[in-house]
Write a protein that holds these residues in place. Structure first.
Motif, PDB file in Angstrom:
ATOM      1  N   PRO A  24      -1.764  20.856  -1.975  1.00 44.38           N
ATOM      2  CA  PRO A  24      -2.951  20.439  -2.746  1.00 44.38           C
ATOM      3  C   PRO A  24      -2.900  20.788  -4.223  1.00 44.38           C
ATOM      4  CG  PRO A  24      -3.486  22.225  -1.218  1.00 44.38           C
ATOM      5  CD  PRO A  24      -2.131  21.736  -0.848  1.00 44.38           C
ATOM      6  N   GLU A  25      -2.338  21.939  -4.579  1.00 44.64           N
ATOM      7  CA  GLU A  25      -2.313  22.321  -5.995  1.00 44.64           C
ATOM      8  C   GLU A  25      -1.418  21.392  -6.801  1.00 44.64           C
ATOM      9  OE1 GLU A  25      -1.414  26.382  -6.725  1.00 44.64           O
ATOM     10  OE2 GLU A  25      -3.020  27.145  -5.445  1.00 44.64           O
ATOM     11  N   ALA A  26      -0.246  21.054  -6.259  1.00 43.35           N
ATOM     12  CA  ALA A  26       0.658  20.147  -6.969  1.00 43.35           C
ATOM     13  C   ALA A  26       0.078  18.742  -7.034  1.00 43.35           C
ATOM     14  CB  ALA A  26       2.026  20.129  -6.292  1.00 43.35           C
ATOM     15  N   VAL A  27      -0.554  18.290  -5.955  1.00 40.29           N
ATOM     16  CA  VAL A  27      -1.173  16.962  -5.969  1.00 40.29           C
ATOM     17  C   VAL A  27      -2.250  16.897  -7.051  1.00 40.29           C
ATOM     18  CG1 VAL A  27      -2.618  15.347  -4.665  1.00 40.29           C
ATOM     19  CG2 VAL A  27      -0.647  16.429  -3.564  1.00 40.29           C
ATOM     20  N   ALA A  28      -3.038  17.953  -7.169  1.00 43.58           N
ATOM     21  CA  ALA A  28      -4.090  17.992  -8.185  1.00 43.58           C
ATOM     22  C   ALA A  28      -3.518  17.943  -9.596  1.00 43.58           C
ATOM     23  CB  ALA A  28      -4.945  19.240  -8.008  1.00 43.58           C
ATOM     24  N   ALA A  29      -2.248  18.398  -9.767  1.00 46.29           N
ATOM     25  CA  ALA A  29      -1.628  18.395 -11.087  1.00 46.29           C
ATOM     26  C   ALA A  29      -1.031  17.050 -11.464  1.00 46.29           C
ATOM     27  CB  ALA A  29      -0.529  19.469 -11.145  1.00 46.29           C
ATOM     28  N   LEU A  30      -0.974  16.107 -10.510  1.00 49.46           N
ATOM     29  CA  LEU A  30      -0.466  14.778 -10.812  1.00 49.46           C
ATOM     30  C   LEU A  30      -1.445  14.007 -11.690  1.00 49.46           C
ATOM     31  CD1 LEU A  30       0.821  13.658  -7.288  1.00 49.46           C
ATOM     32  CD2 LEU A  30       2.259  13.920  -9.331  1.00 49.46           C
ATOM     33  N   HIS A  31      -0.924  13.041 -12.458  1.00 47.58           N
ATOM     34  CA  HIS A  31      -1.790  12.104 -13.161  1.00 47.58           C
ATOM     35  C   HIS A  31      -2.683  11.407 -12.129  1.00 47.58           C
ATOM     36  CE1 HIS A  31      -3.036   8.514 -15.357  1.00 47.58           C
ATOM     37  NE2 HIS A  31      -2.648   9.109 -16.480  1.00 47.58           N
ATOM     38  N   PRO A  32      -3.954  11.177 -12.424  1.00 48.87           N
ATOM     39  CA  PRO A  32      -4.851  10.563 -11.444  1.00 48.87           C
ATOM     40  C   PRO A  32      -4.316   9.261 -10.851  1.00 48.87           C
ATOM     41  CG  PRO A  32      -6.108  11.368 -13.305  1.00 48.87           C
ATOM     42  CD  PRO A  32      -4.666  11.556 -13.664  1.00 48.87           C
ATOM     43  N   ARG A  33      -3.642   8.454 -11.652  1.00 46.70           N
ATOM     44  CA  ARG A  33      -3.115   7.192 -11.122  1.00 46.70           C
ATOM     45  C   ARG A  33      -1.959   7.447 -10.155  1.00 46.70           C
ATOM     46  NH1 ARG A  33      -4.790   2.768 -14.371  1.00 46.70           N
ATOM     47  NH2 ARG A  33      -3.549   1.434 -13.011  1.00 46.70           N
ATOM     48  N   LEU A  34      -1.223   8.528 -10.365  1.00 45.60           N
ATOM     49  CA  LEU A  34      -0.147   8.853  -9.442  1.00 45.60           C
ATOM     50  C   LEU A  34      -0.676   9.465  -8.152  1.00 45.60           C
ATOM     51  CD1 LEU A  34       2.705  10.214 -11.719  1.00 45.60           C
ATOM     52  CD2 LEU A  34       2.636   8.068 -10.474  1.00 45.60           C
ATOM     53  N   ARG A  35      -1.824  10.127  -8.222  1.00 50.18           N
ATOM     54  CA  ARG A  35      -2.428  10.628  -6.995  1.00 50.18           C
ATOM     55  C   ARG A  35      -2.725   9.468  -6.045  1.00 50.18           C
ATOM     56  NH1 ARG A  35      -7.022  13.776  -9.812  1.00 50.18           N
ATOM     57  NH2 ARG A  35      -5.723  14.901 -11.316  1.00 50.18           N
ATOM     58  N   ALA A  36      -3.208   8.363  -6.615  1.00 48.75           N
ATOM     59  CA  ALA A  36      -3.463   7.180  -5.793  1.00 48.75           C
ATOM     60  C   ALA A  36      -2.161   6.584  -5.273  1.00 48.75           C
ATOM     61  CB  ALA A  36      -4.231   6.140  -6.605  1.00 48.75           C
ATOM     62  N   TYR A  37      -1.105   6.662  -6.076  1.00 48.42           N
ATOM     63  CA  TYR A  37       0.198   6.087  -5.690  1.00 48.42           C
ATOM     64  C   TYR A  37       0.818   6.861  -4.528  1.00 48.42           C
ATOM     65  CZ  TYR A  37       5.039   4.474  -6.140  1.00 48.42           C
ATOM     66  OH  TYR A  37       6.292   3.965  -5.890  1.00 48.42           O
ATOM     67  N   VAL A  38       0.761   8.205  -4.568  1.00 56.21           N
ATOM     68  CA  VAL A  38       1.390   9.002  -3.519  1.00 56.21           C
ATOM     69  C   VAL A  38       0.456   9.232  -2.337  1.00 56.21           C
ATOM     70  CG1 VAL A  38       2.814  10.174  -5.229  1.00 56.21           C
ATOM     71  CG2 VAL A  38       0.736  11.283  -4.409  1.00 56.21           C
ATOM     72  N   GLY A  39      -0.832   8.947  -2.503  1.00 61.74           N
ATOM     73  CA  GLY A  39      -1.789   9.175  -1.426  1.00 61.74           C
ATOM     74  C   GLY A  39      -1.598   8.216  -0.269  1.00 61.74           C
ATOM     75  N   ALA A  40      -2.185   8.573   0.861  1.00 61.10           N
ATOM     76  CA  ALA A  40      -2.079   7.740   2.057  1.00 61.10           C
ATOM     77  C   ALA A  40      -2.715   6.381   1.820  1.00 61.10           C
ATOM     78  CB  ALA A  40      -2.751   8.446   3.231  1.00 61.10           C
ATOM     79  N   ILE A  41      -2.063   5.332   2.306  1.00 65.07           N
ATOM     80  CA  ILE A  41      -2.562   3.964   2.181  1.00 65.07           C
ATOM     81  C   ILE A  41      -3.479   3.685   3.363  1.00 65.07           C
ATOM     82  CG2 ILE A  41      -1.911   1.525   2.096  1.00 65.07           C
ATOM     83  CD1 ILE A  41       0.808   2.474   0.954  1.00 65.07           C
ATOM     84  N   PRO A  42      -4.712   3.223   3.128  1.00 68.59           N
ATOM     85  CA  PRO A  42      -5.639   2.984   4.241  1.00 68.59           C
ATOM     86  C   PRO A  42      -5.082   1.965   5.231  1.00 68.59           C
ATOM     87  CG  PRO A  42      -6.778   2.891   2.120  1.00 68.59           C
ATOM     88  CD  PRO A  42      -5.315   2.921   1.820  1.00 68.59           C
ATOM     89  N   ALA A  43      -5.486   2.102   6.479  1.00 67.18           N
ATOM     90  CA  ALA A  43      -5.073   1.158   7.519  1.00 67.18           C
ATOM     91  C   ALA A  43      -5.454  -0.261   7.128  1.00 67.18           C
ATOM     92  CB  ALA A  43      -5.725   1.539   8.846  1.00 67.18           C
TER      93      ALA A  43
END
Length: 217
Positions: A24-43
């Motif tokens: 979670p700490e590293a994810v929070a440090a990502l650029h907001p647009r990259l958080r969406a890119y690496v995040g889980a894709i909805p079904a």
């Protein structure tokens, strides 16, 4: 996928392999647009992107017979070109993130496929249509960018995965960042071998979004 290759940390949370490997700490440090890119894709949805590689392929002509074989596995290609249009589609599979990249080379369209998932808590990338090649990855964040570096390369022979000797095994380094000035995502991948140098690369920018199944073309 054999059970031995499934994620084994027992997590049932809807997190992507990248989020689980980073924490979670590293994810929070990502650029907001990259958080969406690496995040889980909805079904029922897909991640889709279109852009242009400023350069893609290998300058080393002596590698082309090997690359021609790898092209049949949808891994790497015997080409080197500037201004290569490309498309990417990401899907969330049962065990990880599947990606399909289409390169618009002048010699013809080529497709690279891979799947990133967790094995015994380690982030790995199975590359190619037959998943013969695996890169074990170390994930980190640098100034808001996602950085992936291979720590080991393996080849599947039958049911076994055989690690390549480190003294001549190629090393993969990938950086995904978001360029606020351009409003586009930037990717930079390089494959380097000891004593030889750069074997393969692609770098460029693209626009990326999450869409419903009917809009994924």
């Amino acid at each position: 996928m054999p059970s031995s290759e499934r994620a084994t940390d027992g997590s049932t949370q809807p997190h992507s392999p990248f989020e689980r490997a980073l924490g979670p700490e590293a994810v929070a440090a990502l650029h907001p647009r990259l958080r969406a890119y690496v995040g889980a894709i909805p079904a029922g949805h897909h991640g889709v992107g279109r852009g242009t590689y400023e350069v893609a392929g290998s300058r080393r002509r002596w590698l082309r017979p090997v690359l021609a074989v790898l092209a049949r596995e949808q891994v790497l290609f015997p080409a080197h070109q500037r201004d290569v249009p490309f498309r990417i589609r990401n899907d969330e599979g049962p065990w990880g993130r599947r990606a399909q990249r289409e390169f618009g080379f002048l010699s013809g369209r080529r497709t690279m496929v891979d799947e990133v998932h967790l094995v015994d808590g380690r982030l790995v990338d199975d590359i190619g249509s037959h998943r013969r090649f695996r890169a074990e990855l170390e994930a980190g964040v640098d100034d808001g960018a996602l950085v992936l570096t291979s720590t080991r390369m393996l080849i599947r022979v039958g049911r076994h995965r055989i690690p390549l000797p480190r003294r001549w095994s190629p090393r993969l380094h990938l950086v995904e960042r978001f360029d606020d000035a351009a409003g586009r995502q930037r990717v930079d991948l390089v494959l380097v071998a000891p004593a030889i140098g750069r074997l393969y690369e692609y770098r460029g920018t693209f626009e990326y979004r999450i869409v419903g199944g009917e809009d994924a073309g």
